[in-house]
Design an enzyme around this catalytic site. Structure first.
Site, mmCIF file in Angstrom:
data_model
loop_
_atom_site.group_PDB
_atom_site.id
_atom_site.type_symbol
_atom_site.label_atom_id
_atom_site.label_comp_id
_atom_site.label_asym_id
_atom_site.label_seq_id
_atom_site.Cartn_x
_atom_site.Cartn_y
_atom_site.Cartn_z
ATOM 1 N N ASP A 191 0.851 -1.287 0.042
ATOM 2 C CA ASP A 191 -0.042 -0.069 -0.091
ATOM 3 C C ASP A 191 0.988 1.451 0.157
ATOM 4 O O ASP A 191 2.087 1.143 0.235
ATOM 5 C CB ASP A 191 -0.870 0.059 1.149
ATOM 6 C CG ASP A 191 -2.195 0.734 0.913
ATOM 7 O OD1 ASP A 191 -2.231 1.623 0.090
ATOM 8 O OD2 ASP A 191 -3.337 0.183 1.339
ATOM 9 N N HIS B 97 -13.541 -0.823 -6.914
ATOM 10 C CA HIS B 97 -14.631 -0.385 -7.152
ATOM 11 C C HIS B 97 -14.355 1.147 -6.799
ATOM 12 O O HIS B 97 -15.117 2.140 -7.104
ATOM 13 C CB HIS B 97 -15.826 -0.471 -6.115
ATOM 14 C CG HIS B 97 -15.453 -0.448 -4.744
ATOM 15 N ND1 HIS B 97 -16.233 -0.630 -3.617
ATOM 16 C CD2 HIS B 97 -14.492 0.251 -3.970
ATOM 17 C CE1 HIS B 97 -15.940 -0.319 -2.493
ATOM 18 N NE2 HIS B 97 -14.715 -0.126 -2.579
ATOM 19 N N GLY C 277 4.110 1.133 -2.076
ATOM 20 C CA GLY C 277 4.044 1.198 -3.424
ATOM 21 C C GLY C 277 2.510 1.557 -3.842
ATOM 22 O O GLY C 277 1.898 1.876 -3.195
ATOM 23 N N ASP C 278 2.657 1.806 -5.218
ATOM 24 C CA ASP C 278 1.464 2.419 -5.856
ATOM 25 C C ASP C 278 0.840 1.285 -6.926
ATOM 26 O O ASP C 278 1.662 1.001 -8.025
ATOM 27 C CB ASP C 278 1.570 3.710 -6.571
ATOM 28 C CG ASP C 278 0.581 3.970 -7.351
ATOM 29 O OD1 ASP C 278 -0.463 3.398 -7.424
ATOM 30 O OD2 ASP C 278 0.481 5.229 -7.848
ATOM 31 N N PHE C 279 -0.220 0.700 -6.588
ATOM 32 C CA PHE C 279 -0.613 -0.458 -7.587
ATOM 33 C C PHE C 279 -0.893 -0.006 -8.789
ATOM 34 O O PHE C 279 -1.316 -0.855 -9.860
ATOM 35 C CB PHE C 279 -1.844 -1.241 -7.031
ATOM 36 C CG PHE C 279 -3.086 -0.509 -6.436
ATOM 37 C CD1 PHE C 279 -3.581 0.562 -6.988
ATOM 38 C CD2 PHE C 279 -3.318 -0.574 -5.048
ATOM 39 C CE1 PHE C 279 -4.591 1.186 -6.685
ATOM 40 C CE2 PHE C 279 -4.334 0.036 -4.317
ATOM 41 C CZ PHE C 279 -5.280 0.870 -5.321
#
Length: 348
Positions: A207, A253, A233-235
């Site tokens: 995250d 969502h 991190g950044d998904f």
């Protein structure tokens, strides 16, 4: 006959519409009560309104009216004139209880969640989220600028996910894996449940720095820090490697189809050929057939207004996964009658 009360034509439908119209007032009522710690102060005892007003430094008469309104919602009971006790429903709004929903209620009563809803019509007309126009940045960018709100949001999301996290080991055999990565895993609540259920399993929580802020204390408190790595991190940019299963709970969502395709593609690229992606989300029916309660569709509009995302049907999840080289294997409700499902997908 004179003096005999007659039923109001369409009374049941009229009451239903009235309850819906007063819904925003109920949100403010319970949000105010939680901020004032009304349920915490009452605890297990019955309190007189004047005693509670003294504790809260509020007007006694107005406090009694607030408590009576909470009783009208079934959160308190008036056991004697101006004397109130907490009901089994109201207990959920105590901060000191493990099943507490207090942070979730407070979050939904905060201006960042409410103000964009004033512009629902704009979102419906344009298809664009209203939050950015109201606050000058997207929701998660706003959280980065407000650390206390970010912490509150993390706690609220933990409370929202806790019960369903407890059901996940019963809905799916996570013991078949060696390492599970919770992508967008926040404070580690979900991975803690999985690791506790499967002592041989290792975990990764992936995250942003803000999302992981409470994770070390959660894992340490549960004695799981040695079995779980925290990876920042950044998904939208990358997904963690080294796991044979990825979990995405209440992530997709929040995002548009195009952004979801990127997220799913990152996970697909990081998984081994025999890996699995496990998506935990509401799954809507193909049309509003009455099987879903209204909350699922209100959540869908909340995604539109505040985040730019949406709730999806099985067919829409299958299409999203197909765009990213994944095939949906199964869709399993996490609880009887629930619209929250575990979607299993594998590399295509």
């Amino acid at each position: 006959m004179a003096g005999t009360a007659r039923p109001l034509p369409g009374a049941q439908d009229r009451r239903r519409v009235s309850r819906l119209a007063f819904g925003a007032m109920a949100t403010q009522l319970i949000g105010t009560a939680v901020r004032m710690a009304v349920f915490d102060r009452i605890g297990d005892q019955a309190w007189h309104a004047e005693e509670l007003a003294a504790q809260c430094a509020t007007d006694p008469g107005a406090t009694a009216r607030l408590l009576r309104a909470l009783a009208g919602l079934g959160l308190l009971s008036e056991t004697a004139p101006d004397t109130f006790a907490t009901t089994t429903t109201g207990v959920l709004l105590r901060r000191d209880r493990p099943e507490s929903m207090a942070a979730l209620v407070t979050m939904f009563a905060e201006p960042p969640m409410l103000r964009a809803w004033e512009h629902l019509e704009d979102s419906v007309r344009t298809g664009e989220r209203a939050f950015d126009a109201v606050f000058g940045r997207d929701f998660f960018g706003h959280l980065k600028r407000h650390p206390l709100l970010s912490e509150q949001f993390n706690t609220a999301m933990s409370q929202a996910t806790r019960d369903f996290a407890e059901l996940m080991p019963y809905a799916y055999d996570f013991g078949r894996f060696t390492t599970v990565a919770d992508v967008g895993g926040g404070d580690g609540t979900r991975i803690s449940v999985l690791l506790s259920a499967h002592p041989e399993l290792r975990g990764i929580v992936y995250d942003t720095a803000e999302g992981l802020a409470q994770a070390p204390s959660v894992l340490e408190r549960k004695g799981l820090a040695g079995r779980c790595d925290l990876v920042t991190g950044d998904f939208l940019v990358a997904a963690p490697r080294g796991a044979d299963a990825h979990v995405l709970k209440s992530v997709l969502h929040d995002w548009t189809d195009e952004q979801c395709a990127i997220i799913l593609g990152r996970c697909r690229g990081a998984l081994p050929g025999n890996g699995r992606l496990l998506i935990v989300e509401p799954v809507l029916p193909e049309y509003a057939d009455g099987r879903q309660e209204g909350l699922a569709y209100l959540s869908d509009l909340n995604m539109l207004v505040n985040f730019g995302g949406r709730e999806r049907s099985r067919a829409e999840f299958e299409k999203l996964c197909g765009r990213s080289g994944l095939a949906v294997v199964s869709v399993t409700p996490l609880a009887e009658g629930s619209h929250i499902c575990l979607i299993e997908a594998q590399p295509d």
